[in-house]
Write a protein that holds these residues in place. Structure first.
Motif, mmCIF file in Angstrom:
data_model
loop_
_atom_site.group_PDB
_atom_site.id
_atom_site.type_symbol
_atom_site.label_atom_id
_atom_site.label_comp_id
_atom_site.label_asym_id
_atom_site.label_seq_id
_atom_site.Cartn_x
_atom_site.Cartn_y
_atom_site.Cartn_z
ATOM 1 N N VAL A 6 -30.720 -24.160 28.857
ATOM 2 C CA VAL A 6 -29.403 -23.838 29.395
ATOM 3 C C VAL A 6 -29.306 -22.326 29.529
ATOM 4 C CG1 VAL A 6 -26.904 -23.912 29.002
ATOM 5 C CG2 VAL A 6 -28.342 -25.851 28.302
ATOM 6 N N VAL A 7 -28.824 -21.873 30.670
ATOM 7 C CA VAL A 7 -28.529 -20.450 30.837
ATOM 8 C C VAL A 7 -27.046 -20.324 31.176
ATOM 9 C CG1 VAL A 7 -29.093 -18.292 31.997
ATOM 10 C CG2 VAL A 7 -30.871 -20.024 31.675
ATOM 11 N N VAL A 8 -26.340 -19.543 30.378
ATOM 12 C CA VAL A 8 -24.895 -19.378 30.534
ATOM 13 C C VAL A 8 -24.616 -18.086 31.297
ATOM 14 C CG1 VAL A 8 -22.676 -19.220 29.353
ATOM 15 C CG2 VAL A 8 -24.542 -20.569 28.342
ATOM 16 N N GLY A 9 -23.841 -18.208 32.363
ATOM 17 C CA GLY A 9 -23.438 -17.028 33.122
ATOM 18 C C GLY A 9 -21.970 -17.131 33.476
ATOM 19 N N VAL A 10 -21.118 -16.786 32.539
ATOM 20 C CA VAL A 10 -19.668 -16.939 32.732
ATOM 21 C C VAL A 10 -18.971 -15.586 32.722
ATOM 22 C CG1 VAL A 10 -19.532 -19.315 31.896
ATOM 23 C CG2 VAL A 10 -19.415 -17.418 30.251
ATOM 24 N N GLY A 11 -19.640 -14.587 33.256
ATOM 25 C CA GLY A 11 -19.026 -13.279 33.370
ATOM 26 C C GLY A 11 -19.505 -12.314 32.308
ATOM 27 N N ALA A 12 -18.951 -11.119 32.376
ATOM 28 C CA ALA A 12 -19.370 -10.042 31.479
ATOM 29 C C ALA A 12 -18.148 -9.382 30.854
ATOM 30 C CB ALA A 12 -20.189 -9.013 32.244
ATOM 31 N N VAL A 13 -18.392 -8.724 29.734
ATOM 32 C CA VAL A 13 -17.348 -7.953 29.049
ATOM 33 C C VAL A 13 -17.909 -6.562 28.800
ATOM 34 C CG1 VAL A 13 -16.290 -9.958 27.971
ATOM 35 C CG2 VAL A 13 -18.152 -8.781 26.793
ATOM 36 N N PRO A 14 -17.040 -5.553 28.695
ATOM 37 C CA PRO A 14 -17.540 -4.198 28.456
ATOM 38 C C PRO A 14 -18.287 -4.106 27.135
ATOM 39 C CG PRO A 14 -15.206 -4.175 29.043
ATOM 40 C CD PRO A 14 -15.576 -5.598 28.796
ATOM 41 N N ASN A 15 -19.234 -3.204 27.076
ATOM 42 C CA ASN A 15 -19.924 -2.911 25.833
ATOM 43 C C ASN A 15 -18.932 -2.198 24.906
ATOM 44 O OD1 ASN A 15 -21.450 -1.689 23.774
ATOM 45 N ND2 ASN A 15 -23.259 -1.573 25.074
ATOM 46 N N THR A 16 -18.580 -2.834 23.796
ATOM 47 C CA THR A 16 -17.545 -2.292 22.918
ATOM 48 C C THR A 16 -18.101 -1.843 21.576
ATOM 49 O OG1 THR A 16 -17.059 -4.512 22.087
ATOM 50 C CG2 THR A 16 -15.764 -3.744 23.965
ATOM 51 N N SER A 17 -19.387 -1.528 21.520
ATOM 52 C CA SER A 17 -20.009 -1.198 20.237
ATOM 53 C C SER A 17 -19.700 0.216 19.779
ATOM 54 C CB SER A 17 -21.528 -1.386 20.340
ATOM 55 O OG SER A 17 -22.065 -0.543 21.341
ATOM 56 N N ILE A 18 -19.139 1.042 20.656
ATOM 57 C CA ILE A 18 -18.856 2.437 20.305
ATOM 58 C C ILE A 18 -17.399 2.585 19.889
ATOM 59 C CG2 ILE A 18 -18.737 4.798 21.195
ATOM 60 C CD1 ILE A 18 -21.063 4.213 22.956
ATOM 61 N N LYS A 19 -17.160 3.330 18.815
ATOM 62 C CA LYS A 19 -15.813 3.625 18.357
ATOM 63 C C LYS A 19 -15.477 5.079 18.696
ATOM 64 C CE LYS A 19 -15.723 -0.448 16.579
ATOM 65 N NZ LYS A 19 -15.038 -1.530 17.314
ATOM 66 N N ALA A 20 -14.301 5.273 19.260
ATOM 67 C CA ALA A 20 -13.836 6.619 19.594
ATOM 68 C C ALA A 20 -12.316 6.632 19.535
ATOM 69 C CB ALA A 20 -14.327 7.040 20.979
ATOM 70 N N ALA A 64 -22.352 -3.454 30.642
ATOM 71 C CA ALA A 64 -21.543 -4.549 30.104
ATOM 72 C C ALA A 64 -22.452 -5.525 29.369
ATOM 73 C CB ALA A 64 -20.793 -5.247 31.238
ATOM 74 N N GLU A 65 -21.819 -6.475 28.693
ATOM 75 C CA GLU A 65 -22.545 -7.509 27.968
ATOM 76 C C GLU A 65 -22.082 -8.879 28.448
ATOM 77 O OE1 GLU A 65 -21.400 -6.537 23.986
ATOM 78 O OE2 GLU A 65 -23.169 -5.271 23.683
ATOM 79 N N SER A 66 -22.905 -9.871 28.269
ATOM 80 C CA SER A 66 -22.549 -11.229 28.676
ATOM 81 C C SER A 66 -21.381 -11.751 27.863
ATOM 82 C CB SER A 66 -23.747 -12.166 28.504
ATOM 83 O OG SER A 66 -24.824 -11.764 29.313
ATOM 84 N N ARG A 67 -20.482 -12.449 28.547
ATOM 85 C CA ARG A 67 -19.410 -13.152 27.834
ATOM 86 C C ARG A 67 -19.994 -14.422 27.229
ATOM 87 N NH1 ARG A 67 -15.936 -13.082 31.523
ATOM 88 N NH2 ARG A 67 -14.409 -11.635 30.657
ATOM 89 N N HIS A 68 -19.795 -14.609 25.949
ATOM 90 C CA HIS A 68 -20.401 -15.746 25.249
ATOM 91 C C HIS A 68 -19.410 -16.889 25.078
ATOM 92 C CE1 HIS A 68 -24.363 -14.219 23.488
ATOM 93 N NE2 HIS A 68 -23.961 -13.311 24.360
ATOM 94 N N LEU A 69 -19.923 -18.091 25.201
ATOM 95 C CA LEU A 69 -19.136 -19.283 24.911
ATOM 96 C C LEU A 69 -19.104 -19.515 23.407
ATOM 97 C CD1 LEU A 69 -20.556 -21.743 27.607
ATOM 98 C CD2 LEU A 69 -18.412 -20.455 27.708
ATOM 99 N N GLN A 70 -18.028 -20.097 22.938
ATOM 100 C CA GLN A 70 -17.920 -20.489 21.528
ATOM 101 C C GLN A 70 -17.702 -21.998 21.518
ATOM 102 O OE1 GLN A 70 -18.339 -18.254 19.036
ATOM 103 N NE2 GLN A 70 -18.573 -16.605 20.535
ATOM 104 N N LEU A 71 -18.817 -22.753 21.429
ATOM 105 C CA LEU A 71 -18.756 -24.207 21.545
ATOM 106 C C LEU A 71 -19.590 -24.860 20.448
ATOM 107 C CD1 LEU A 71 -19.293 -24.588 25.403
ATOM 108 C CD2 LEU A 71 -17.126 -24.799 24.159
ATOM 109 N N PRO A 72 -19.274 -26.110 20.097
ATOM 110 C CA PRO A 72 -20.090 -26.814 19.111
ATOM 111 C C PRO A 72 -21.568 -26.867 19.525
ATOM 112 C CG PRO A 72 -18.050 -28.016 19.517
ATOM 113 C CD PRO A 72 -18.108 -26.909 20.532
ATOM 114 N N ASN A 73 -22.430 -26.571 18.576
ATOM 115 C CA ASN A 73 -23.883 -26.635 18.746
ATOM 116 C C ASN A 73 -24.426 -25.556 19.683
ATOM 117 O OD1 ASN A 73 -23.714 -28.979 17.145
ATOM 118 N ND2 ASN A 73 -23.475 -30.262 18.966
#
Length: 403
Positions: A235-249, A109-118
């Protein structure tokens, strides 16, 4: 290029899969593909002993000679972007095609990223890979104040490690009870108190709205939704993970966790999946677990089924542990919903066991702290799937094996 088995992902699951295949005598060709440039390594250590140690070397599972001696072809720094199920090929980012007899997806999986100002300020990190960990370790050597966003197990392990390094640590958590969804309010309060005794500051029930930075574009603070700015040079962000979605099938739902059966088979013939990216059946429901031991067990189990199809259904009881400061916590089972909790031992002393039971008092999961129980005894108790008597469970003079 062609292999009998192609494994995409040098994750814990991927490594233990190929290691077990050879240990069990599999003689077909194996290709292990990973988009990182590092030998398969133990991610579990990155938030703990590795972070507080002196080395920057990756905590690899085995040296390169292991893969050579076991005739496992490593294709590092190679990203798979698509699967052609009809041609039985994977396609890489540089347009290589690699043919497989059987394909295993172990991308994690990959880290879930925040989308915030700055949020592009320097000094804001996510921990998922070895290279992430190197940046965090190097940056931590030049700062004093660290803010951790998210109080999951990784966040709290990092809090422990950063305190050992002498840094000022603040944990910001949106929920009032860190880890409460997994361990409930009693254990949550224990974790918070333990960290507070090590001078960790908690900001609970608040989210983050933005970051501040200086003229060098380095982070200087975290702004909460209460309008407070918490000083931070890191700052270290740890707000969960999301599946690795880089592969198309075409026929694999790779935009979400991959659903597999008890033999790790996907909906596509000869395509399997293991580890953090999967949902798998457990005691009548489909569950998702992101822990080191599950990944290891899942990979090893699939090896047996690749050698002899449908020989070994995956029915391993989920287990994880976490080390924080000088304390160790273990957890067997899986649940996010329970009817009651039964407590054994004394939370104030740090030696306790909590059973999470259903309406029939059957244990769904058990948390045990600092060696208060033996894992084998807890496993045996869980496997019986029988109702617990709360008074007998609370009586520490009665071994779990007799309940």
């Amino acid at each position: 290029m062609k292999f009998d088995i192609v494994v995409v992902g040098g994750s814990t699951a991927g490594f233990y899969l190929v290691k077990t295949l050879r240990a069990k005598g599999y003689t077909g060709s194996i290709g292990l593909i990973d988009r990182e440039d590092t030998l398969p390594y133990n991610r579990y250590k990155l938030s703990k002993t590795w972070l507080t140690g002196k080395t920057l070397d990756a905590p690899i599972f085995k040296p390169e000679s292991f893969f050579d001696e076991n005739d496992i072809k490593l294709l590092l720094n190679t990203e798979v972007v698509a699967v052609d199920e009809d041609a039985k090929q994977v396609i890489t980012a540089d347009q290589q095609t690699i043919t497989y007899g059987q394909l295993v997806l172990a991308m994690g999986a990959e880290s879930r990223h925040l989308q915030l100002p700055n949020d592009d300020a320097e000094g804001i990190f996510y921990l998922r890979s070895y290279h992430d960990a190197v940046k965090i370790k190097q940056w931590s050597q030049q700062v004093k104040d660290v803010v951790l966003i998210g109080a999951g197990f990784i966040g709290l392990e990092l809090a422990s490690s950063f305190r050992k390094l002498g840094l000022n640590v603040t944990v910001v958590e949106y929920n009032q009870h860190p880890l409460g969804r997994v361990v409930g309010p009693q254990a949550s309060e224990y974790f918070v108190k333990m960290h507070q005794e090590h001078d960790v500051n908690f900001v609970l029930g608040q989210g983050v709205t933005s970051f501040t930075y200086d003229e060098q574009h380095r982070v200087t603070g975290v702004v909460t939704d209460a309008g407070t700015t918490i000083p931070a040079q890191m700052v270290v962000v740890g707000v969960g993970a999301v599946p690795n979605t880089s592969i198309k099938a075409d026929h694999l739902a790779l935009g979400q966790n991959i659903v597999v059966n008890e033999y790790s088979e996907t909906a596509v013939k000869d395509v399997y999946a293991v580890g953090d990216a999967t949902i798998w059946p457990f005691q009548g429901e489909e569950i998702h677990v992101e822990h080191w031991e599950h990944a290891q067990s899942h990979g090893k189990n699939l090896a047996a089924n690749l050698i002899q199809p449908h020989s070994q259904p995956y029915d391993v009881l989920p287990y994880f542990w976490t080390d924080q400061y000088d304390q160790t916590f273990e957890y067997l089972g899986h649940t996010t919903k329970w009817e009651q909790t039964f407590v054994r031992g004394d939370l104030d002393s740090g030696h306790f066991t909590i059973a999470y039971v259903d309406a029939q008092r059957v244990p769904l999961a058990i948390l045990f702290a600092n060696g208060h129980e033996q894992r084998d005894d807890v496993t045996e108790l869980m496997s019986r799937r029988q109702p617990l008597d709360p008074e007998r469970f609370a009586d520490t003079n009665q071994p779990l094996s007799t309940l």
